[in-house]
Write an enzyme that holds these catalytic residues in place. Structure first.
Site, short mmCIF file in Angstrom:
data_model
loop_
_atom_site.label_atom_id
_atom_site.label_comp_id
_atom_site.label_asym_id
_atom_site.label_seq_id
_atom_site.Cartn_x
_atom_site.Cartn_y
_atom_site.Cartn_z
N THR A 60 -1.33 -7.66 -5.20
CA THR A 60 -2.07 -8.83 -4.72
C THR A 60 -3.47 -8.86 -5.31
OG1 THR A 60 -0.84 -8.45 -2.68
CG2 THR A 60 -2.61 -10.09 -2.59
N TRP A 61 -4.05 -7.71 -5.43
CA TRP A 61 -5.38 -7.60 -6.04
C TRP A 61 -5.33 -8.07 -7.50
CZ3 TRP A 61 -8.24 -2.22 -6.68
CH2 TRP A 61 -9.56 -2.45 -7.03
N LYS A 115 5.44 -12.82 -10.32
CA LYS A 115 5.32 -11.45 -9.79
C LYS A 115 6.70 -10.82 -9.69
CE LYS A 115 4.71 -9.36 -5.22
NZ LYS A 115 4.15 -9.47 -3.87
N HIS A 117 8.64 -6.77 -8.67
CA HIS A 117 8.61 -5.31 -8.47
C HIS A 117 9.81 -4.66 -9.17
CE1 HIS A 117 5.30 -5.53 -5.79
NE2 HIS A 117 5.94 -5.82 -4.68
N TYR A 206 -4.73 1.56 -10.41
CA TYR A 206 -5.50 1.20 -9.23
C TYR A 206 -6.82 1.99 -9.18
CZ TYR A 206 -6.44 0.37 -4.23
OH TYR A 206 -7.00 0.01 -3.03
N PHE A 242 -12.42 -5.76 -2.16
CA PHE A 242 -11.59 -5.57 -0.96
C PHE A 242 -12.19 -6.32 0.23
CE2 PHE A 242 -10.49 -3.27 2.92
CZ PHE A 242 -9.11 -3.30 2.84
P1 A3P Z 1 -3.80 -0.08 1.39
O1 A3P Z 1 -2.63 -0.32 2.31
O2 A3P Z 1 -3.88 1.33 0.91
O3 A3P Z 1 -5.10 -0.59 1.96
P2 A3P Z 1 0.32 -4.68 -2.90
O4 A3P Z 1 -0.44 -5.95 -3.06
O5 A3P Z 1 0.94 -4.18 -4.16
O6 A3P Z 1 1.30 -4.75 -1.76
O7 A3P Z 1 -0.74 -3.55 -2.51
C1 A3P Z 1 -1.39 -3.57 -1.26
C2 A3P Z 1 -2.49 -2.54 -1.29
O8 A3P Z 1 -3.53 -3.00 -2.17
C3 A3P Z 1 -3.14 -2.33 0.08
O9 A3P Z 1 -3.52 -0.95 0.09
C4 A3P Z 1 -4.35 -3.24 -0.01
O10 A3P Z 1 -5.38 -2.93 0.89
C5 A3P Z 1 -4.77 -2.98 -1.46
N1 A3P Z 1 -5.65 -4.04 -1.97
C6 A3P Z 1 -5.47 -5.37 -1.94
N2 A3P Z 1 -6.54 -6.00 -2.42
C7 A3P Z 1 -7.44 -5.05 -2.76
C8 A3P Z 1 -8.75 -5.08 -3.32
N3 A3P Z 1 -9.36 -6.22 -3.61
N4 A3P Z 1 -9.37 -3.91 -3.55
C9 A3P Z 1 -8.75 -2.73 -3.25
N5 A3P Z 1 -7.51 -2.63 -2.72
C10 A3P Z 1 -6.86 -3.79 -2.47
#
Ligand code: A3P
Length: 308
Positions: A60-61, A115, A117, A206, A242
């Protein structure tokens, strides 16, 4: 993980569960395996950008960063829809079946950002055939790791956020023998790592994104062949932090999957930190994990940092 142990986890009764079935040995959701042909025949376009990650890797990031680059830092444009609706998730099955998801992606005007996986070997071949201008942005994270431990639960419930406590889950889990939706994490990251030697893939970590977000944003922009002014770069770094994303309803999943993701139990934007595994793993789990990791990653040049 032994699925009988899952019964101890006090998962909410109301969550949606789906059966898993395999495609080429990879566990996927049953609705997807039934319509797998349609996903396999998905027609990529040369200007598609594909964000390919393992679940919970920072997808998502990366999506938000890519969108902000594409919209030249215009936050209003990026808030046109939720992440889920902006970027079709090729093989997802809920609330629409995967077949409809493919149709939605087909109807989307170019340039599209998609997107997945899927492990590299299951990617619809048209992505390779089209030599998509930017074939894939790969964000992969591994923190031994909580993120993966959450993903692990998805094989059973598909809703990691339904966990009452991650600690309870980890206490019950065997940290090395995960049977997970989308298959083995090790195979997934090694597969995409190898593919980058032959295809147009930017492989991101990451930990690097956390350590030096602006540098990684620039890397992605270069890959997408976009020039960013310093002002736009600063704006993107701020809006994809975040703290800001956590409060952004178009990026924090509070508007999608309502009634399934329970953010009061575990928000999607949970901690966003590196090495959070230290707060959950016991010494014994950690040792077992390291041993298993060493074995499974012995045949690759790929190296992950477990902490910063
Ligand atoms: P955590 O559960 O460790 O906080 P995905 O999008 O692949 O499902 O990943 C989700 C993870 O990415 C979550 O980790 C979320 O908090 C983290 N995440 C999402 N946006 C982020 C950001 N801007 N900076 C850092 N981590 C982020």
């Amino acid at each position: 993980m032994a699925t009988d142990k899952m019964k101890d986890l006090n998962l909410k009764e109301t969550i949606t569960r789906t059966e898993l079935a395999e495609v080429e040995g990879v566990p996927l959701t049953k609705p997807l395996t039934i319509t797998w042909d349609q996903v396999k025949k998905f027609k990529a376009r040369p200007d598609d950008v594909l964000i390919a990650t393992y679940a919970k890797a920072g997808t998502t990031w990366t999506q938000e960063i890519v969108d902000m680059i594409q919209q030249n830092g215009d936050t209003e444009k990026c808030r046109r829809e939720t992440t889920y609706k902006r970027h079709p998730f090729l093989e997802w099955f809920f609330p629409e079946p995967p077949s409809l998801r493919v149709e939605l992606a087909n109807a989307m005007p170019s340039p599209r950002t998609l997107k997945t996986h899927l492990p590299v070997q299951l990617l619809p071949p048209s992505f390779w055939e089209q030599n998509c201008k930017s074939t894939a942005v790969m964000a992969t994270v591994f923190q031994k790791q909580l993120r993966n431990s959450q993903a692990l639960v998805m094989g059973e419930s598909l809703v990691p956020h339904a966990l009452r406590t991650l600690r309870a889950f980890l206490a019950a889990a065997d940290v090395t023998s995960f049977s997970v939706l989308w298959g083995s994490w090790h195979d997934h990251v090694k597969g995409w790592w190898k593919a980058k030697d032959k295809h147009r893939i930017l492989y991101l970590f990451y930990e690097d994104m956390k350590q030096n977000p602006k540098q990684e944003i620039q890397k992605i922009a270069k890959f997408l062949e976009k020039d960013l002014s310093q002002e736009v770069l600063n704006k993107i770094a701020h809006n994809t932090s975040f703290e800001v994303m956590k409060e952004n309803p178009m990026a924090n999943y509070t508007k999608d999957f309502q009634g399934i993701m329970d953010h009061s139990i575990s928000p999607f934007m949970r901690k966003g930190a590196v090495a959070d595994w230290k707060n959950y793993f016991t010494v014994a789990q950690n040792e077992k994990f390291d041993e298993d990791y060493k074995k499974k990653m012995s045949d690759t040049s790929l190296v992950f940092r477990m902490e910063l």
